[in-house]
Design an enzyme around this catalytic site. Sequence first.
Site, short mmCIF file in Angstrom:
data_model
loop_
_atom_site.label_atom_id
_atom_site.label_comp_id
_atom_site.label_asym_id
_atom_site.label_seq_id
_atom_site.Cartn_x
_atom_site.Cartn_y
_atom_site.Cartn_z
CD GLU A 224 39.82 -42.99 51.53
OE1 GLU A 224 38.72 -43.38 51.10
OE2 GLU A 224 39.97 -41.94 52.15
CE1 TYR B 151 42.40 -41.71 40.92
CE2 TYR B 151 42.83 -43.80 41.98
CZ TYR B 151 41.94 -42.86 41.53
OH TYR B 151 40.60 -43.06 41.68
#
Length: 144
Positions: free
Chosen positions: A104, A116
């Site tokens: 998260e 990411y």
Amino acid sequence: MISVTTLTPETVEGIFLVEQACFSTPWSLESFQNDLTNENAVYFCIEDAGKVIGYVGMWQSFGEGNINNIAVLPEYRRKGYGKLLLEYLVAYGREHNFSFLTLEVRESNQEARSLYRSVGFLEVGRRKKYYERTEDAILMTLTF
Ligand SMILES: CC(C)(COP(=O)(O)OP(=O)(O)OC[C@H]1O[C@@H](n2cnc3c(N)ncnc32)[C@H](O)[C@@H]1OP(=O)(O)O)[C@@H](O)C(=O)NCCC(=O)NCCS
């Protein structure tokens, strides 16, 4: 000289110092020390001449890895170290036949979201008002 290592009694305080320098509500030293004996904890850290400058940590079980955190000291950012840490984690997942890695991230954390994405994570969902009951969490997953 740059080297990649892991969470050990020698690196745990350096990892904690990076954590303290990078987050307003850092994990405690004790949390990292607990992970020294947690067989489900997987860490990689980067040292520059023996000083920890960045780390990534996840907990894994049943072929799933959940990334808890990644941080690089401000003066070492945008040099590829965050990406290198994630590449180690992805390689670990591949070697251990993981199904996926997940995490998260705060909606406002654009640098982490692009980091990411740069190693193959996709944004797959959202938890409303997850942080301080105010900010949404973006759920990201890399499927092997
Ligand atoms: C997120 C963080 C770990 C990135 O570390 P880093 O070593 O600077 O990242 P890298 O240099 O490996 O960057 C890899 C890619 O991520 C993206 N990226 C990283 N920082 C970025 C920024 N400030 N703005 C936009 N994109 C960024 C880029 O795509 C970058 O590739 P590029 O440099 O070729 O354009 C670092 O900014 C950090 O420690 N932030 C504070 C802690 C944090 O928020 N952690 C994430 C919690 S979920």
